[in-house]
Design a protein around this motif. Structure first.
Motif, PDB file in Angstrom:
ATOM      1  N   GLN A   1      -9.629  -2.241  -1.259  1.00 45.34           N
ATOM      2  CA  GLN A   1     -10.014  -1.643   0.014  1.00 45.34           C
ATOM      3  C   GLN A   1      -8.823  -1.442   0.944  1.00 45.34           C
ATOM      4  O   GLN A   1      -8.811  -0.514   1.763  1.00 45.34           O
ATOM      5  N   GLU A   2      -7.809  -2.284   0.828  1.00 46.27           N
ATOM      6  CA  GLU A   2      -6.632  -2.151   1.693  1.00 46.27           C
ATOM      7  C   GLU A   2      -5.986  -0.777   1.577  1.00 46.27           C
ATOM      8  O   GLU A   2      -5.321  -0.309   2.510  1.00 46.27           O
ATOM      9  N   TRP A   3      -6.200  -0.100   0.426  1.00 47.98           N
ATOM     10  CA  TRP A   3      -5.602   1.217   0.225  1.00 47.98           C
ATOM     11  C   TRP A   3      -6.334   2.331   0.967  1.00 47.98           C
ATOM     12  O   TRP A   3      -5.886   3.475   0.979  1.00 47.98           O
ATOM     13  N   SER A   4      -7.437   2.012   1.601  1.00 51.67           N
ATOM     14  CA  SER A   4      -8.117   3.023   2.419  1.00 51.67           C
ATOM     15  C   SER A   4      -7.335   3.337   3.688  1.00 51.67           C
ATOM     16  O   SER A   4      -7.748   4.190   4.488  1.00 51.67           O
ATOM     17  N   CYS A   5      -6.186   2.684   3.876  1.00 49.95           N
ATOM     18  CA  CYS A   5      -5.331   2.962   5.041  1.00 49.95           C
ATOM     19  C   CYS A   5      -4.707   4.348   5.002  1.00 49.95           C
ATOM     20  O   CYS A   5      -4.221   4.845   6.027  1.00 49.95           O
ATOM     21  N   HIS A   6      -4.714   5.005   3.843  1.00 50.53           N
ATOM     22  CA  HIS A   6      -4.092   6.325   3.736  1.00 50.53           C
ATOM     23  C   HIS A   6      -4.966   7.394   4.378  1.00 50.53           C
ATOM     24  O   HIS A   6      -6.190   7.253   4.490  1.00 50.53           O
TER      25      HIS A   6
ATOM     26  N   LYS B   1       0.337  14.559   7.785  1.00 46.74           N
ATOM     27  CA  LYS B   1       0.379  13.901   9.096  1.00 46.74           C
ATOM     28  C   LYS B   1       0.476  14.900  10.245  1.00 46.74           C
ATOM     29  O   LYS B   1       0.117  14.584  11.382  1.00 46.74           O
TER      30      LYS B   1
ATOM     31  N   THR C   1       0.818  -1.213   0.000  1.00 45.54           N
ATOM     32  CA  THR C   1       0.000   0.000   0.000  1.00 45.54           C
ATOM     33  C   THR C   1       0.853   1.265   0.000  1.00 45.54           C
ATOM     34  O   THR C   1       0.373   2.349   0.350  1.00 45.54           O
ATOM     35  N   ASP C   2       2.097   1.139  -0.392  1.00 42.96           N
ATOM     36  CA  ASP C   2       2.987   2.302  -0.428  1.00 42.96           C
ATOM     37  C   ASP C   2       2.899   2.981  -1.799  1.00 42.96           C
ATOM     38  O   ASP C   2       2.989   2.317  -2.843  1.00 42.96           O
TER      39      ASP C   2
END
Length: 415
Positions: A122-127, A261, A91-92
């Motif tokens: 969906q795993e990319w919703s971590c951003h 961040k 997911t980078d």
């Protein structure tokens, strides 16, 4: 092991076989190379090999997008989707761009390549995504309904801090919801960043104390040095500001991630430099793909040109861009506020409203279209509000202008 895939759609062009070239790209950008490898086992391929999942043939062309040393057509074209295992990419964003974009541009045999879309699992919703987006932008500006009317400091460069503050005072009193530094204005010698912030925020805060409305002002905090950018950010926050202009291509993915961040500000993205990626239809990247990355990284507001813009982009490209940023990736909250700008003066309001789905969830940004109004800045703001009232009421501008002199003056000058 995850079986999710990242699906990337390319527009490929070659005077050879599209299917073979697509398969070569999938192999080269995952487990393969120019020759057979003893360690490229079925187990390795099952884990990490990219695969071609769709080829949609297009009409061939006689002229290559890249110069072709062989000079022989026709050149076959197709939209090709390649599925990259999430297991191989993760997911980078740097990994995504290296594997699915950077290396593809270098493939031998291509006479054209354009990244059209990323379909991310969906795993990319971590951003992080937008911190404020549409709803937060409305809240910070105190605009519950209707378009957010905005302007830019003009002239873009050259005003001293107190001169800039004077323009801000006029714009606030004229009734704008948002003001921004031009993207070219950051920390010039004649207008040091901190001096400019202090001068402007005195005006913004005084106006808020008197009226209860705090106009959002976005300061140009961009720097190639993340520490300097955060120092600029902190100066804005310390003086009561709530927004920043970010030149996203200049600060890069890492700079944007670093800022998001730590940011307490609403981040207004300017995409200057994007055009070099997209102006040739056979090369580069579609905005649909490009904007997804910056949304993941956390832009809250996204400038996307407008109808009859002063730059090269045609209206249909703007309309697609508007739809792209308004389409959720994983949830409604990851949509940035679309910012309609570039040579806007109100005359494009009705067409913008009708061609973007009749939504009022947008910022309408006018520089010269406010400052250059023949009746003055206040009349320029009023004319744009009248234009949007006309759009929302589904009345043609010429008819609405009959009893709205500010709008009539705009039409007479620019119409």
């Amino acid at each position: 092991m995850s079986r999710s895939t990242i699906n990337v759609t390319y527009r490929l062009e070659t005077n050879g076989d599209i299917e073979k070239l697509a398969a070569k790209i999938a192999s080269d950008q995952s487990t393969g190379t120019f020759t057979e490898l003893p360690n490229e086992t079925e187990e390795v391929r099952a884990r990490c090999a990219a695969t071609v999942t769709n080829i949609t043939a297009l009409e061939p062309t006689d002229h290559p997008s890249f110069p072709d040393p062989d000079g022989t057509g026709p050149y076959n074209r197709a939209d090709v989707t390649i599925a990259y295992p999430l297991e191989a990419v993760g997911t980078d964003i740097a990994a995504l761009m290296t594997i699915t974009v950077g290396g593809v541009y270098a493939v031998r045999g291509l006479t054209g390549v354009r990244v059209r879309d990323f379909d991310l699992p969906q795993e990319w919703s971590c951003h992080a995504g937008p911190q404020f987006g549409i709803a937060g932008s409305r809240r910070l500006m105190g605009v519950e309904n209707g378009p957010m009317i905005a302007s830019i400091i003009k002239p873009s460069l050259g005003l001293l801090p107190e001169e800039t503050a004077s323009v801000v005072k006029t714009l606030c009193e004229a009734g704008v919801d948002f003001i921004k530094d031009d993207e070219k204005l950051m920390n010039p010698g004649y207008s040091p960043f901190e001096d400019r912030v202090k001068a402007i925020m005195r005006v913004i805060n005084d106006y808020a104390d008197k009226t209860g409305k705090k106009v959002m002002y976005a300061f140009g905090i961009s720097s190639a040095d993340p520490d300097t950018m955060m120092q600029n950010h902190d100066i804005v926050v310390k003086n009561g500001g709530n927004a920043a202009v970010v030149n996203i291509n200049s600060i890069g993915y890492g700079g944007m991630s670093f800022l998001r961040k730590r940011s307490a500000l609403c981040l207004h993205a300017h995409r200057n430099g994007w055009d070099i990626l997209t102006r040739h239809p056979g090369l580069g990247m579609d905005f649909r793909a490009y904007q997804k990355i910056w949304r993941l990284l956390g832009v809250d507001q996204f400038q996307i040109n407008g109808i009859r813009a002063k730059y090269w982009e045609p209206d249909e490209s703007f309309v697609r861009s508007f739809k792209d940023v308004m389409t959720p990736m994983f949830s409604e909250a990851d949509r940035p506020l679309p910012v309609v700008g570039s040579g806007q003066w109100g005359g494009q309001a009705v067409d913008t409203f009708r061609q973007t789905g009749r939504t009022l969830d947008l910022m309408y940004l006018a520089g010269g279209g406010v400052h250059g109004h023949p009746m003055g800045i206040a009349a320029g703001v009023k004319a744009i509000r009248q234009a949007w009232d006309s759009a929302a009421a589904d009345i043609e501008l010429a008819d609405y202008a009959k009893d709205h002199p500010e709008l009539a003056a705009s039409l007479a000058k620019w119409g």
